[in-house]
Write an enzyme that holds these catalytic residues in place. Sequence first.
Site, mmCIF file in Angstrom:
data_model
loop_
_atom_site.group_PDB
_atom_site.id
_atom_site.type_symbol
_atom_site.label_atom_id
_atom_site.label_comp_id
_atom_site.label_asym_id
_atom_site.label_seq_id
_atom_site.Cartn_x
_atom_site.Cartn_y
_atom_site.Cartn_z
ATOM 1 N N PRO A 2 0.830 -1.215 0.000
ATOM 2 C CA PRO A 2 0.000 0.000 0.000
ATOM 3 C C PRO A 2 0.858 1.257 0.000
ATOM 4 O O PRO A 2 1.787 1.368 0.793
ATOM 5 C CB PRO A 2 -0.789 -0.109 1.307
ATOM 6 C CG PRO A 2 -0.655 -1.522 1.747
ATOM 7 C CD PRO A 2 0.642 -2.012 1.206
ATOM 8 N N GLU A 3 0.573 2.170 -0.915
ATOM 9 C CA GLU A 3 1.265 3.451 -0.941
ATOM 10 C C GLU A 3 0.292 4.539 -0.479
ATOM 11 O O GLU A 3 -0.790 4.235 -0.013
ATOM 12 C CB GLU A 3 1.826 3.715 -2.350
ATOM 13 C CG GLU A 3 2.875 2.665 -2.725
ATOM 14 C CD GLU A 3 3.612 2.973 -4.022
ATOM 15 O OE1 GLU A 3 3.601 4.124 -4.472
ATOM 16 O OE2 GLU A 3 4.207 2.045 -4.587
ATOM 17 N N LYS A 69 2.605 7.448 4.481
ATOM 18 C CA LYS A 69 1.991 6.114 4.332
ATOM 19 C C LYS A 69 1.550 5.538 5.674
ATOM 20 O O LYS A 69 1.318 4.344 5.793
ATOM 21 C CB LYS A 69 2.985 5.157 3.662
ATOM 22 C CG LYS A 69 3.411 5.592 2.266
ATOM 23 C CD LYS A 69 4.416 4.598 1.690
ATOM 24 C CE LYS A 69 5.243 5.235 0.598
ATOM 25 N NZ LYS A 69 6.332 4.365 0.146
ATOM 26 N N ARG A 280 15.277 -1.391 -5.580
ATOM 27 C CA ARG A 280 13.930 -1.650 -6.091
ATOM 28 C C ARG A 280 13.991 -1.793 -7.601
ATOM 29 O O ARG A 280 14.751 -1.104 -8.279
ATOM 30 C CB ARG A 280 12.981 -0.473 -5.744
ATOM 31 C CG ARG A 280 12.917 -0.141 -4.271
ATOM 32 C CD ARG A 280 12.257 -1.230 -3.454
ATOM 33 N NE ARG A 280 10.907 -1.504 -3.880
ATOM 34 C CZ ARG A 280 9.827 -0.818 -3.476
ATOM 35 N NH1 ARG A 280 9.973 0.168 -2.619
ATOM 36 N NH2 ARG A 280 8.629 -1.129 -3.921
#
Length: 290
Positions: A2-3, A69, A280
Amino acid sequence: MPELPEVEGVVRDLAPLMEGRTIKQLSVSDTVVTSKSAGKETIIKGKTVEDFLHDMEQMQIQRIVRRSKYIYFHLQKHNQPHLLVSHLGMTGAWFVVESPDEITEEKFRKHAHIFLEMEDGGLLIYSDIRRFGEMRLLQSEEDFPPLLEMAPEPFSEVALEHFLTLAESAKYKGKPIKEVIMDGKVISGCGNIYATEALFHMSIHPGRKTERISRKRKIQLFEEIVRVLQESIDAGGSTISDYRSVNGNAGTMQNRLHMYGKKVCTACGKPTRSIQIAGRSSVYCPACQK
Ligand SMILES: [Zn+2]
C-alpha cells in the site's frame, strides 16, 4: 505494498466508522504472542504484548488521519492524548466488523492478528498476511523521531519548495532521480508504483542523475507525482496484490497504470526494461524515457 493513495482510502473508510468510539479491550493472535515472547518485534513495536493491551484499553478514538503512508489514530484516555501509528507493511489491512467471520477472504481472516473490541459492540481487526506491518503506541510523534523526518504532505503548499531544496542539495543531486523521489524525506508517500508512473509520463529515465534535470522539469515532475497520487486516490488506490480497503473492496488504479508492471511500453509498443535503483526494480521504456 500500500502506498499513499491506498492508505488514504483506508483512512477515509475508517474515520467515519470509528471516530468517537472507545476501545473496551483487546486481544492478539497466538502467532503474535508466540513470536513476541521469542523476542521478535512482530507488528507491535516498542512494547510487550501485555503493556500494549493494557495501555490501549479504554482509549477513545478521537481522529483518524493519514500522514505519508502511516495511519495516525489520535487517541485519548484520562484526558491524556496518545497516538497509535499504524503502517500496513506489505499486506496489512483493517476491518470493521461485528465478528471475525465477516472478513470474507480467508487469507485475511486466517491472518487476523489484533482484535479491538469496542465498548458499543463491534470489532476493529488488524490482519496482516506477511506480518511486515507495524503498530506503535506513542504519546506523540516526538517519541519516534523517524516520523519527524518525513517530508511535508505532497499536497501541502510547502512540499514543492521542500522537494527542490533537497533535490538540489549536495546529498541528493548526484543520485538517480527515482531514488530521490522515492525517499520519504524528500517527498512523502511516493513509492515504486507512482514514481514509475510519473517518470514515464515525464519521459525521464529513472536512472538519470537528479542534477541533470532542469529546475523547470523538476517542478513539472513534482506536479506530475501529485497528479498521479490524486488520480489514484480518486480511483480508490491500486490493488496490485494484497491491498484491501476497510470494506474488503479493491481499487481500480491498477487499470490506469501505464508503465508499472508492464512488459511492453503503452506509448510506443517496444519492450520495457527493468533496472535496480536503490534496491527496487524500476521498469522503464528505453525508447520513451531518456
Ligand atoms: Zn515507449
